[in-house]
Design an enzyme around this catalytic site. Structure first.
Site, PDB file in Angstrom:
ATOM      1  N   ARG A  72      75.406  41.482  10.968  1.00  0.00           N
ATOM      2  CA  ARG A  72      76.005  41.307  12.310  1.00  0.00           C
ATOM      3  C   ARG A  72      76.087  39.807  12.557  1.00  0.00           C
ATOM      4  O   ARG A  72      75.046  39.137  12.639  1.00  0.00           O
ATOM      5  CB  ARG A  72      75.153  42.002  13.372  1.00  0.00           C
ATOM      6  CG  ARG A  72      75.564  41.653  14.779  1.00  0.00           C
ATOM      7  CD  ARG A  72      74.999  42.579  15.828  1.00  0.00           C
ATOM      8  NE  ARG A  72      75.687  43.847  15.821  1.00  0.00           N
ATOM      9  CZ  ARG A  72      75.712  44.699  16.855  1.00  0.00           C
ATOM     10  NH1 ARG A  72      75.110  44.392  17.976  1.00  0.00           N
ATOM     11  NH2 ARG A  72      76.351  45.840  16.777  1.00  0.00           N
ATOM     12  N   HIS A  76      84.528  45.769  14.049  1.00  0.00           N
ATOM     13  CA  HIS A  76      83.300  46.566  14.158  1.00  0.00           C
ATOM     14  C   HIS A  76      83.609  47.915  13.488  1.00  0.00           C
ATOM     15  O   HIS A  76      83.747  48.942  14.143  1.00  0.00           O
ATOM     16  CB  HIS A  76      82.938  46.739  15.637  1.00  0.00           C
ATOM     17  CG  HIS A  76      81.535  47.177  15.894  1.00  0.00           C
ATOM     18  ND1 HIS A  76      80.620  47.419  14.887  1.00  0.00           N
ATOM     19  CD2 HIS A  76      80.868  47.418  17.055  1.00  0.00           C
ATOM     20  CE1 HIS A  76      79.474  47.783  15.438  1.00  0.00           C
ATOM     21  NE2 HIS A  76      79.598  47.806  16.733  1.00  0.00           N
ATOM     22  N   GLN A  81      81.630  51.192  14.101  1.00  0.00           N
ATOM     23  CA  GLN A  81      81.944  51.732  15.419  1.00  0.00           C
ATOM     24  C   GLN A  81      83.277  52.500  15.382  1.00  0.00           C
ATOM     25  O   GLN A  81      83.373  53.626  15.868  1.00  0.00           O
ATOM     26  CB  GLN A  81      82.036  50.569  16.434  1.00  0.00           C
ATOM     27  CG  GLN A  81      82.331  51.008  17.846  1.00  0.00           C
ATOM     28  CD  GLN A  81      81.142  51.710  18.486  1.00  0.00           C
ATOM     29  OE1 GLN A  81      80.056  51.151  18.539  1.00  0.00           O
ATOM     30  NE2 GLN A  81      81.338  52.932  18.946  1.00  0.00           N
ATOM     31  N   ASP A  93      85.443  48.714  26.504  1.00  0.00           N
ATOM     32  CA  ASP A  93      84.359  47.873  25.972  1.00  0.00           C
ATOM     33  C   ASP A  93      84.045  46.815  27.035  1.00  0.00           C
ATOM     34  O   ASP A  93      84.792  46.681  28.019  1.00  0.00           O
ATOM     35  CB  ASP A  93      84.798  47.218  24.642  1.00  0.00           C
ATOM     36  CG  ASP A  93      83.691  46.390  23.985  1.00  0.00           C
ATOM     37  OD1 ASP A  93      82.514  46.537  24.372  1.00  0.00           O
ATOM     38  OD2 ASP A  93      84.004  45.574  23.087  1.00  0.00           O
ATOM     39  N   CYS A 137      81.829  51.927  23.549  1.00  0.00           N
ATOM     40  CA  CYS A 137      80.927  51.664  22.417  1.00  0.00           C
ATOM     41  C   CYS A 137      79.496  51.401  22.887  1.00  0.00           C
ATOM     42  O   CYS A 137      78.563  51.576  22.107  1.00  0.00           O
ATOM     43  CB  CYS A 137      81.445  50.487  21.606  1.00  0.00           C
ATOM     44  SG  CYS A 137      81.708  49.012  22.611  1.00  0.00           S
ATOM     45  N   ARG A 173      77.126  57.215  15.672  1.00  0.00           N
ATOM     46  CA  ARG A 173      76.955  56.003  14.872  1.00  0.00           C
ATOM     47  C   ARG A 173      76.023  56.302  13.688  1.00  0.00           C
ATOM     48  O   ARG A 173      76.276  55.869  12.560  1.00  0.00           O
ATOM     49  CB  ARG A 173      76.347  54.876  15.734  1.00  0.00           C
ATOM     50  CG  ARG A 173      77.259  54.326  16.814  1.00  0.00           C
ATOM     51  CD  ARG A 173      78.439  53.558  16.239  1.00  0.00           C
ATOM     52  NE  ARG A 173      78.033  52.546  15.304  1.00  0.00           N
ATOM     53  CZ  ARG A 173      77.580  51.328  15.631  1.00  0.00           C
ATOM     54  NH1 ARG A 173      77.526  50.967  16.893  1.00  0.00           N
ATOM     55  NH2 ARG A 173      77.224  50.458  14.702  1.00  0.00           N
TER      56      ARG A 173
HETATM   57  N1  NVA Z   1      82.724  43.579  21.968  1.00  0.00           N
HETATM   58  C1  NVA Z   1      81.288  43.719  22.085  1.00  0.00           C
HETATM   59  C2  NVA Z   1      80.846  44.949  21.386  1.00  0.00           C
HETATM   60  C3  NVA Z   1      79.371  45.249  21.508  1.00  0.00           C
HETATM   61  C4  NVA Z   1      78.980  46.463  20.711  1.00  0.00           C
HETATM   62  C5  NVA Z   1      80.623  42.487  21.515  1.00  0.00           C
HETATM   63  O1  NVA Z   1      81.105  41.954  20.501  1.00  0.00           O
HETATM   64  O2  NVA Z   1      79.640  42.035  22.085  1.00  0.00           O
HETATM   65  N1   CP Z   2      77.958  49.675  20.007  1.00  0.00           N
HETATM   66  C1   CP Z   2      77.068  48.865  19.429  1.00  0.00           C
HETATM   67  O1   CP Z   2      77.331  48.288  18.370  1.00  0.00           O
HETATM   68  O2   CP Z   2      75.902  48.742  20.085  1.00  0.00           O
HETATM   69  P1   CP Z   2      74.757  47.694  19.752  1.00  0.00           P
HETATM   70  O3   CP Z   2      75.324  46.309  20.033  1.00  0.00           O
HETATM   71  O4   CP Z   2      73.622  48.040  20.683  1.00  0.00           O
HETATM   72  O5   CP Z   2      74.387  47.817  18.322  1.00  0.00           O
END
Ligand code: NVA
Ligand code: CP
Length: 306
Positions: free
Chosen positions: A101, A128, A131, A222, A262, A290
């Protein structure tokens, strides 16, 4: 040759279908322990916080009989303490797979190109994919192969990009409404259009949430401020104020539409509490999925059941 999952475009349409089927099969086994990942070590290399991605991967690996290791942001400090290339080369001596990540998508690509460990993108600024696949799994569970419209409203970001590609590969008509200057990347939209043509679906991008939500079967949202964009908080809240999913907007959708997000969600910003906590919302089924899709991804990329 190792396979990575950096984006949905790394998978063919039949592989996407295979992953959905495998996830459903594993889900039906209700957490039964297996040895699919016997002798495999998986590291979670995270530069950002996480609830769903971290916990679902950890439990998935445990249930599949592998070893999982969480590497917190301050531990590896990717790109600062050490380059992505050196991190990939080192960790590949210990691990079979890294779920990464990151902030920059380039870091995920560098990890994939510089080590032998299989790289799974656990969210970058661009995509992602885990997701997006869980989202299609959730949609298929609810609608089967019925022809449906999925509408995303909000930021044309990582989640939007993967949803576009996953829906387009799965024959789901996908519509996106964003404020001006927050549209999804042009090259991602073009790619989604190519996939949609192959699967017999359509892709539409607009700045009009009312028009995009008309007759929708799925309404998806989102956050307005993604991780790493905290400095833009004030501006974004202003720019997105007409893109809230609320009871007025959802009136235009099919009456039995499903609401997806998400998560994490912010009630009163991108979605009102009555919508996300209402009877059309499937956000926790989506969060559960997930784990099931990630089991399928791990089994597909690392296990015997390729
Ligand atoms: N668009 C958000 C998704 C979180 C799961 C982010 O990147 O923070
Ligand atoms: N949707 C998602 O990726 O959640 P987290 O950021 O909590 O992992």
């Amino acid at each position: 040759m190792k396979r990575n999952l950096l984006s949905i475009q790394d998978l063919s349409s039949s592989e996407v279908q295979h992953l959905i089927k495998l996830a459903l099969k594993l889900k039906a086994q209700k957490g039964k322990l297996s040895t699919i990942l016997k002798d495999k070590a998986i590291g979670l290399l995270f530069q950002k916080p996480s609830n769903r991605t971290r916990v679902s991967f950890e439990i998935a690996v445990w249930q599949l009989g592998g070893k999982c290791l969480y590497l917190a942001p301050q531990e590896i400090d990717l790109g600062k303490r050490e380059s992505a290339s050196d991190v990939a080369k080192t960790l590949s001596r210990y691990l079979d797979c890294i779920v990464a990540r990151t902030f920059s998508h380039k870091d995920v690509v560098d990890l994939a190109q510089n080590g032998s460990a299989v790289i799974i993108n656990g969210l970058s600024d661009l995509f992602h994919p885990c997701q997006g696949l869980a989202d299609v799994l959730t949609i298929k569970e609810k609608y089967g192969n019925k022809k449906i419209i999925a509408t995303y409203i909000g930021d044309g970001n990582n989640v939007c990009h993967s949803l576009l590609l996953a829906c387009a590969k799965s024959g789901i008509d996908v519509r996106v409404a964003t404020p001006e200057k927050y549209e999804p990347a042009e090259d991602v939209v073009t790619l989604a259009q190519v996939f949609a043509q192959e699967s017999g679906s359509t892709v539409e991008v607009s700045t009009d949430p009312g028009a995009m939500v008309k007759n929708a079967d799925v309404i998806y949202s989102d956050v307005w401020v993604s991780m790493g964009q905290e400095d833009e908080d004030k501006k974004r809240k202003k720019d997105f104020k007409n893109f809230q999913i609320n009871s007025d907007l959802v009136k235009n959708a099919k009456s039995d539409y499903i609401f997806m997000h998400c998560l994490p969600a912010h009630r009163g910003l991108e979605v009102t509490a009555d919508v996300i906590d209402g009877s059309n919302s499937v956000v926790f089924d989506q969060a559960e999925n997930r784990m099931h899709i990630q089991k399928a991804i791990l089994a597909f990329l690392l296990g015997e059941t390729k």
